[in-house]
Write an enzyme that holds these catalytic residues in place. Structure first.
Site, PDB file in Angstrom:
ATOM      1  N   ASP A  47       0.843  -1.199   0.000  1.00 26.31           N
ATOM      2  CA  ASP A  47       0.000   0.000   0.000  1.00 26.31           C
ATOM      3  C   ASP A  47       0.880   1.252   0.000  1.00 26.31           C
ATOM      4  O   ASP A  47       1.613   1.497   0.961  1.00 26.31           O
ATOM      5  CB  ASP A  47      -0.907  -0.004   1.233  1.00 26.31           C
ATOM      6  CG  ASP A  47      -1.864   1.170   1.230  1.00 26.31           C
ATOM      7  OD1 ASP A  47      -2.824   1.144   0.447  1.00 26.31           O
ATOM      8  OD2 ASP A  47      -1.631   2.129   1.998  1.00 26.31           O
ATOM      9  N   TYR A  52       3.356   9.980   0.667  1.00 27.50           N
ATOM     10  CA  TYR A  52       4.334   9.399   1.588  1.00 27.50           C
ATOM     11  C   TYR A  52       5.783   9.724   1.188  1.00 27.50           C
ATOM     12  O   TYR A  52       6.710   9.416   1.938  1.00 27.50           O
ATOM     13  CB  TYR A  52       4.170   7.876   1.684  1.00 27.50           C
ATOM     14  CG  TYR A  52       2.798   7.395   2.114  1.00 27.50           C
ATOM     15  CD1 TYR A  52       1.870   8.242   2.714  1.00 27.50           C
ATOM     16  CD2 TYR A  52       2.433   6.063   1.917  1.00 27.50           C
ATOM     17  CE1 TYR A  52       0.616   7.785   3.095  1.00 27.50           C
ATOM     18  CE2 TYR A  52       1.179   5.594   2.301  1.00 27.50           C
ATOM     19  CZ  TYR A  52       0.274   6.462   2.883  1.00 27.50           C
ATOM     20  OH  TYR A  52      -0.955   6.002   3.249  1.00 27.50           O
ATOM     21  N   LYS A  81      -2.321   6.363  -4.107  1.00 30.24           N
ATOM     22  CA  LYS A  81      -3.386   7.321  -3.792  1.00 30.24           C
ATOM     23  C   LYS A  81      -3.124   8.691  -4.417  1.00 30.24           C
ATOM     24  O   LYS A  81      -1.974   9.141  -4.479  1.00 30.24           O
ATOM     25  CB  LYS A  81      -3.507   7.468  -2.267  1.00 30.24           C
ATOM     26  CG  LYS A  81      -3.644   6.128  -1.551  1.00 30.24           C
ATOM     27  CD  LYS A  81      -3.746   6.236  -0.048  1.00 30.24           C
ATOM     28  CE  LYS A  81      -3.585   4.862   0.597  1.00 30.24           C
ATOM     29  NZ  LYS A  81      -2.187   4.479   0.770  1.00 30.24           N
ATOM     30  N   HIS A 114      -7.181  10.074  -1.779  1.00 31.02           N
ATOM     31  CA  HIS A 114      -6.609   9.933  -0.440  1.00 31.02           C
ATOM     32  C   HIS A 114      -7.512  10.518   0.669  1.00 31.02           C
ATOM     33  O   HIS A 114      -7.591   9.960   1.762  1.00 31.02           O
ATOM     34  CB  HIS A 114      -5.222  10.603  -0.400  1.00 31.02           C
ATOM     35  CG  HIS A 114      -4.300  10.017   0.602  1.00 31.02           C
ATOM     36  ND1 HIS A 114      -2.938   9.933   0.413  1.00 31.02           N
ATOM     37  CD2 HIS A 114      -4.506   9.493   1.833  1.00 31.02           C
ATOM     38  CE1 HIS A 114      -2.364   9.377   1.467  1.00 31.02           C
ATOM     39  NE2 HIS A 114      -3.299   9.106   2.345  1.00 31.02           N
ATOM     40  N   ASN A 159     -10.922   7.440   3.617  1.00 30.12           N
ATOM     41  CA  ASN A 159     -11.399   8.399   4.617  1.00 30.12           C
ATOM     42  C   ASN A 159     -12.763   8.987   4.276  1.00 30.12           C
ATOM     43  O   ASN A 159     -13.043  10.146   4.591  1.00 30.12           O
ATOM     44  CB  ASN A 159     -10.356   9.520   4.820  1.00 30.12           C
ATOM     45  CG  ASN A 159      -9.037   8.983   5.316  1.00 30.12           C
ATOM     46  OD1 ASN A 159      -8.964   8.376   6.377  1.00 30.12           O
ATOM     47  ND2 ASN A 159      -7.981   9.162   4.525  1.00 30.12           N
ATOM     48  N   ARG A 262       8.861  -8.321  12.896  1.00 26.89           N
ATOM     49  CA  ARG A 262       7.442  -7.940  12.995  1.00 26.89           C
ATOM     50  C   ARG A 262       6.738  -8.060  11.640  1.00 26.89           C
ATOM     51  O   ARG A 262       5.561  -8.404  11.579  1.00 26.89           O
ATOM     52  CB  ARG A 262       7.303  -6.528  13.576  1.00 26.89           C
ATOM     53  CG  ARG A 262       7.489  -6.519  15.087  1.00 26.89           C
ATOM     54  CD  ARG A 262       6.981  -5.246  15.724  1.00 26.89           C
ATOM     55  NE  ARG A 262       7.813  -4.102  15.413  1.00 26.89           N
ATOM     56  CZ  ARG A 262       8.887  -3.742  16.113  1.00 26.89           C
ATOM     57  NH1 ARG A 262       9.250  -4.450  17.169  1.00 26.89           N
ATOM     58  NH2 ARG A 262       9.586  -2.683  15.772  1.00 26.89           N
TER      59      ARG A 262
END
Length: 315
Positions: A47, A52, A81, A114, A159, A262
């Site tokens: 993603d 970013y 996005k 976005h 969103n 992780r």
């Protein structure tokens, strides 16, 4: 035998891998390694977003993985996005082309608006005076053209409240395939879930483990006492339970990590499940939206004078 829930089928018929690597706040110099590690570990969904500021490095990682024969482009699901400064219909295709150039790809599997927020073209940062009136129908029409061209094989939003999504569905020729929103044990969004499901729109959850950079409460998502109790009973980490909860609620999850252990741990969510009694227990967790979007709200600038207006009461 647990239902593994490895994919969700979208309204386009495409199957989207249910766990994706989030790349927000994965800094240049680190993000390329994280993407490479994730794909080697078995992730097939990444993603991304222009905002970013790390798509070039991710693109270099993709190219090397493809060149080395570790994975084929068609085996990956790659999302990006459209940022708030590129909402004008003529800017939408340029923004996608820039993302494709940076990621070194010919197409995206999914391209999302976005935020339901517009900022002045070329503006930088979150100054209130950068906010201006969005025209979601016009922006969406430009997104539909990208879908028609094949450069974006699915299109969607991020969103969007139930109300904003409903308004878009009323005018859309191509309905959004996905609504990507904040979703984790402390903000489970059952009403939005139900609305999306009723309309055939897949809900995708960002910050499924919380987002520590957002302030003190976020750090506590994985320390929630109910979540910890369930994790202990299942012999899993609280992060794994948070992710599996999302899958069993019916949404994809986009955990972000740059730590190899992780990254691998977050993918170990398929061969076990949360039993009904513990699943019900997790719905008792007190709810609070963490990403309130206050930077998009102003009494004089933009479309939303209050947080209530931005989220249409869903906060």
């Amino acid at each position: 035998m647990a239902n593994s829930i490895r994919f969700f089928e979208l309204n386009t018929g495409a199957k989207m891998p249910s766990v994706g690597l989030g790349t927000w706040q994965a800094h240049p110099g680190v993000v390329g390694n994280a993407v490479t590690t994730a794909i080697k570990a078995g992730y097939r969904h990444i993603d991304c977003a222009q905002f970013y500021s790390n798509e070039k490095e991710i693109g270099s990682a993709f190219k090397k993985l493809f060149d080395d024969g570790l994975v084929k482009r068609e085996d990956l699901w790659i999302t990006s996005k459209l940022w708030c400064t590129d909402h004008l219909p003529e800017d939408v295709p340029k923004a996608l082309d820039k993302t494709l150039q940076d990621l070194q790809l010919d197409y995206l599997d999914l391209y999302l608006i976005h935020w339901p927020v517009r900022m002045k073209k070329g503006s930088v940062g979150f100054k209130p005076e950068n906010l201006t009136q969005p025209d979601i129908p016009a922006t969406w029409k430009a997104m539909e053209a990208l879908y028609d061209s094949g450069k974006a094989r699915a299109i969607g939003v991020c969103n969007f409240s139930s109300k904003k999504l409903g308004e878009l569905l009323e005018i859309a020729r191509v309905p959004p395939a996905v609504n990507q929103v904040e979703c984790h044990p402390i903000w489970q969004q059952p009403k939005l879930h139900a609305f999306c499901k009723s309309k055939g729109v897949h809900l995708s959850g960002y910050s499924p483990l919380g987002a520590p950079a957002k302030g003190p409460i976020n750090c506590e998502v994985l320390k929630n006492p109910i979540l910890l109790t369930v994790a202990e009973k299942l012999g899993k980490t609280s992060a794994q339970v948070a992710l599996r909860l999302g899958l069993q609620m019916g949404h994809s999850v986009l955990p972000k990590s740059t730590n190899e252990a992780r990254i691998k741990e977050n993918l170990d969510v398929f061969d076990w499940s949360i039993p009904e009694d513990l699943f019900a227990k997790l719905s008792e967790i007190e709810q609070e939206r963490l990403n309130k979007g206050t930077q998009y709200v102003h009494e004089s600038f933009g479309a939303y004078k209050t947080i209530e207006e931005l989220w249409d009461g869903e906060f």
